[in-house]
Design a protein around this motif. Structure first.
Motif, PDB file in Angstrom:
ATOM      1  N   SER A   1       0.917  -1.061   0.055  1.00  0.00           N
ATOM      2  CA  SER A   1       0.132   0.087   0.030  1.00  0.00           C
ATOM      3  C   SER A   1       0.733   1.230  -0.039  1.00  0.00           C
ATOM      4  N   ASP A   2       1.819   1.290   0.759  1.00  0.00           N
ATOM      5  CA  ASP A   2       2.653   2.638   0.994  1.00  0.00           C
ATOM      6  C   ASP A   2       3.769   2.450  -0.049  1.00  0.00           C
ATOM      7  N   TYR A   3       3.784   2.649  -1.398  1.00  0.00           N
ATOM      8  CA  TYR A   3       4.693   2.468  -2.369  1.00  0.00           C
ATOM      9  C   TYR A   3       5.175   3.612  -2.693  1.00  0.00           C
TER      10      TYR A   3
ATOM     11  N   ASN B   1       4.605   7.245   6.855  1.00  0.00           N
ATOM     12  CA  ASN B   1       3.190   6.775   6.678  1.00  0.00           C
ATOM     13  C   ASN B   1       2.603   7.066   5.594  1.00  0.00           C
ATOM     14  N   SER B   2       1.308   6.553   5.435  1.00  0.00           N
ATOM     15  CA  SER B   2       0.528   6.838   4.155  1.00  0.00           C
ATOM     16  C   SER B   2       0.171   8.136   3.871  1.00  0.00           C
ATOM     17  N   VAL B   3       0.358   8.771   2.686  1.00  0.00           N
ATOM     18  CA  VAL B   3      -0.235   9.854   2.311  1.00  0.00           C
ATOM     19  C   VAL B   3      -1.298   9.888   1.149  1.00  0.00           C
TER      20      VAL B   3
ATOM     21  N   ILE C   1      -9.770  -0.092   0.239  1.00  0.00           N
ATOM     22  CA  ILE C   1      -8.819   1.327  -0.017  1.00  0.00           C
ATOM     23  C   ILE C   1      -8.314   1.418   1.440  1.00  0.00           C
ATOM     24  N   ASP C   2      -6.970   1.761   1.482  1.00  0.00           N
ATOM     25  CA  ASP C   2      -6.420   1.841   2.833  1.00  0.00           C
ATOM     26  C   ASP C   2      -5.994   3.551   2.612  1.00  0.00           C
ATOM     27  N   THR C   3      -6.401   4.151   3.699  1.00  0.00           N
ATOM     28  CA  THR C   3      -6.403   5.555   3.558  1.00  0.00           C
ATOM     29  C   THR C   3      -5.247   6.352   4.926  1.00  0.00           C
ATOM     30  N   PRO C   4      -4.993   7.468   4.324  1.00  0.00           N
ATOM     31  CA  PRO C   4      -3.992   7.867   5.194  1.00  0.00           C
ATOM     32  C   PRO C   4      -4.880   8.277   6.570  1.00  0.00           C
TER      33      PRO C   4
HETATM   34 MG   LIG Z   1      -1.093   3.897   6.519  1.00  0.00          MG
END
Ligand SMILES: [Mg+2]
Ligand SMILES: Nc1nc2c(ncn2[C@@H]2O[C@H](COP(=O)(O)OP(=O)(O)O)[C@@H](O)[C@H]2O)c(=O)[nH]1
Length: 708
Positions: free
Chosen positions: A49-51, A60-62, A79-82
């Motif tokens: 997910s965090d690619y 961290n996710s953006v 859907i992976d969200t920030p």
């Molecule tokens: Mg994340």
């Protein structure tokens, strides 16, 4: 890859506070389902997910990342969200297309401020919610207090599906209250052993099971009857009742797990398969006119674009949900907003940067395509002859502003262009060249959002920029009537110039009576582009100024209104009566009267108690009780008027009215005052008078600038 029909698709969004473990949970779900064979870690910067490079840099996710698993007979789109508030746009868009919100809760933090914010969005969209208490293996994990905080915030609809038998580093056992079994996980996680519930837990498990049965029965009359007849429900009946409850937002099931140890995720996926609503069972989509669009695979094709971005080395990637009908890899569709015809060349299912090509996607599914020419986030694509626009997402108002300055002058134009493109992909970021401030203004959700935007400018577009505090758009007005006259006269060889104007100005307020001091020959009401009004009266008698020069006088007045006498800001809410003057038979012309009008206006303005106005905003700050005092103190140093304080669960909501000039870097201060546990929103209200000392200082600044 198998084509799943709308009865076998589940769309979930992973939402939750930063660091609750959403990205790792997504990784674990993909691993459990065998989509990947090795689990990446956040620290190893190798999750599916965090690619993005920036996500690796920040840890961290953006972005919201669509992924998928195939679990038993179902396809679960994830859907992976920030979690950060700054990326609310990504989160809201994901929530909008999901049919179930999986709200991830950190087992040692319980409900956090960001959880509440997410909750508010889930409520607004009326989406089914499921809670995933993650990190049960954490040394500080505390199931009971986390569950209590859920019940405390979200009420009796929070329904326990499971409880752990142990927690912390030894965590490996979960009692399941629907199936009434004990799951014991092997050390490496994965598939658990199914065991009978130990005698010591029987009583507790029975009690909670009965509570669950009751909850399931509550949502359906038939089930209720059965429950009264039989005293219980079987597993399938319970599933049915829970599904109804979820759809109607009456049941929020709670699961426990450890994404890190791969324990518990499989069971949650099974529940999503069997109980969470399918796209067709969910609330339907509506058109902008409020007409229902049924999730019908045989209906006309309608796609809703919930995300688009430029993917390095790939081009523009567009993510959509199929709202109705089906889409194939050579569909030709029409963009309802622009009328552009778009051909779908390739269809994909995306898992981070991995693409799987598919030939067809049907109503309810989520997919992606490349290289659409003119279609962006929040737009609709539809089949020819079926002209609909899916009700677009309402994104939150920006909360921070900066002026963007190119480090190299040559880049100025390009920066505006690039930011315009970024806005089409991320509508929560807005860009506008302000003629008034003579600056390129970028508005965003927070400092972090700006940081990410700058990263893109620098890394993707190779543009180096400075973000500086923007100027403030003040306004100027007057507080009392005043009169002035000006004679413009020039006689230096050739044709001369002559014009003389007498005028009176007054503060203008809506609905005030017409002036009675002078006869009115003409009147013009001008709605000023920058707000407020100018009302201009021709009160000339006896032809002392020819009617053809009146527009020139107005032009002169307008010019001064555009560059106000105190600070050069726009002037508003004034009325002007031109009541006397003089002409010269040969030398009078347009320019002379324009200058006379302008100078007389300026002179009158300065005698009319000029008042500088500043933009003021309504602020809503949500803070945990303990730091109320600090946040209030900080607001007071920002010339804020506290309008009220409401209590909402553990949080206080402070309503304040604050001048924009005092809001510079507010999101930063709030973050450091609260360690990220507070949030705020702002909305422009009006222009209000600036305190006298500040006005004097600003006027002096302008005088100094002009003197240079
Ligand atoms: Mg994340
Ligand atoms: N102990 C433990 N740590 C976890 C678990 N899930 C995530 N983490 C850690 O928590 C941190 C944040 O995880 P991440 O998935 O990026 O959280 P997100 O911000 O919600 O996406 C990382 O260091 C993870 O390794 C878990 O189940 N147990």
């Amino acid at each position: 890859m198998k084509i799943y029909d709308d009865k076998h698709i589940k769309n979930i969004a992973l939402l939750g506070a930063p660091k609750s473990g959403k990205t790792l949970l997504a990784e674990d779900m993909l691993f459990e389902a065998g989509i990947i064979h090795r689990r990446g870690t956040i620290e190893g910067k190798n999750t599916i997910s965090d690619y993005h490079e920036i996500e690796h840099e920040r840890g961290n996710s953006v972005f919201a990342t669509p992924l998928h698993t195939e679990w038993k007979d179902y396809k679960i789109n994830i859907i992976d969200t920030p979690g950060f508030d700054d990326f609310a746009g990504e989160m809201i868009a994901s929530l909008r297309v999901a049919d179930t919100c999986v709200v991830v809760i950190n087992a040692y933090q319980g409900v956090e401020v960001s959880t509440e914010l997410i909750w508010n969005y889930a409520e607004r969209f009326n989406k089914p919610v499921l809670f995933a208490i993650n990190q049960m293996d954490h040394p500080k994990a505390d199931f009971e207090s986390t569950l209590a905080s859920l019940k405390n915030h979200f009420g009796a609809k929070v329904v326990q599906m499971q409880y752990p038998l142990n927690q912390g580093p030894d965590f490996n056992e979960i009692i399941d209250l629907l199936k009434m079994v004990l799951y014991r996980f092997p050390a490496e996680g994965g598939k658990p052993e199914k065991l009978p519930i130990p005698v010591s837990e029987k009583e507790k498990a029975e009690r909670l099971h009965n509570e669950l049965v009751e909850k399931a029965a509550e949502n359906d009359e038939k089930l209720m009857e059965k429950y009264f007849e039989q005293g219980t429900l079987d597993e399938d009946e319970m599933r049915l009742g829970l599904k109804e409850g979820m759809i109607h937002h009456d049941v929020f099931p709670v699961f426990v797990m450890s994404a890190k140890k791969n324990m518990g995720t499989g069971r949650m996926m099974g529940f999503i398969d069997n109980v969470a609503p399918t796209p067709r069972e969910s609330k339907p989509e509506y058109t902008i006119e409020g007409k229902e669009i049924p999730c019908d695979p045989n209906g006309p094709t309608v796609l809703f674009v919930f995300k688009s971005h430029l993917e390095p080395n790939l081009g523009k990637l567009t993510f959509f949900k199929v709202i109705s009908g089906e889409v194939t890899s050579n569909s030709e569709l029409i963009n309802s907003q622009t009328g552009a015809i778009e051909r779908i060349h390739q269809l994909f299912i995306m898992d981070g940067k991995n693409r799987t090509t598919v030939d067809k996607l049907v109503a309810g599914d989520i997919g992606a395509t490349l290289k659409l020419k003119e279609t962006y986030t929040n737009q609709t694509l539809h089949a020819k002859g079926f002209d609909v626009t899916v009700n677009p997402i309402e994104f939150p108002e920006p909360r921070v502003r900066v002026a963007v300055i190119a480090k190299s002058k040559n880049d100025n134009e390009k920066i505006g262009e690039v930011l315009g493109k970024i806005h089409q992909e991320d509508p929560t970021l807005e860009v506008e060249y302000s003629k008034e401030l003579k600056q390129l203004i970028l508005s965003a959700q927070g400092e972090l959002h700006l940081t990410v935007c700058r990263w893109f400018l620098e890394n993707t577009y190779k543009l180096n920029v400075d973000f500086i505090t923007p100027r403030i758009s003040y306004r100027e007005t007057i507080r009392k009537p005043a009169s002035a006259s000006y004679r413009h006269k020039k006689q230096s060889g050739g044709a001369g110039q002559f014009g003389e104007v007498y005028l009176k100005i007054e503060p203008y307020t809506e609905g005030m009576p017409e002036p009675d001091e002078f006869p009115i020959r003409g009147k013009e009401v001008i709605d000023l582009e920058w707000g407020g009004k100018l009302v201009f009266y021709n009160c000339i008698v006896g032809g002392v100024i020819d009617a053809r020069f009146i527009p020139s006088i107005l032009k002169g007045v307008m010019e001064k209104m555009e560059e106000g006498p105190i600070t050069g800001s726009y002037v508003r809410d004034v009325r002007v009566m031109v009541h006397d003057g003089k002409m010269h038979p040969v030398d009078s012309n347009d320019i002379s009267f324009k200058i006379a009008g302008m100078m007389a206006f300026k002179d009158a303005f300065m005698r009319a108690e000029p008042q500088l106005l500043e933009p003021i905003y309504d602020l809503e700050v949500r803070v945990p009780e303990e730091i109320m005092g600090d946040v209030m103190g900080d607001l007071q140093t920002r010339r804020s008027l506290i309008m009220g304080i409401d209590t909402n669960g553990n949080y206080q909501v402070i309503k304040a009215r604050t001048p924009l000039a005092e809001l510079d870097k507010y999101s930063n201060s709030l973050r450091s005052l609260s360690q990220g546990r507070a949030s705020f929103s702002q909305k422009f209200v009006d222009y209000v008078p600036v305190p006298f000392d500040l006005q004097q200082r600003l006027a002096k600044d302008l005088a100094e600038v002009e003197a240079v």
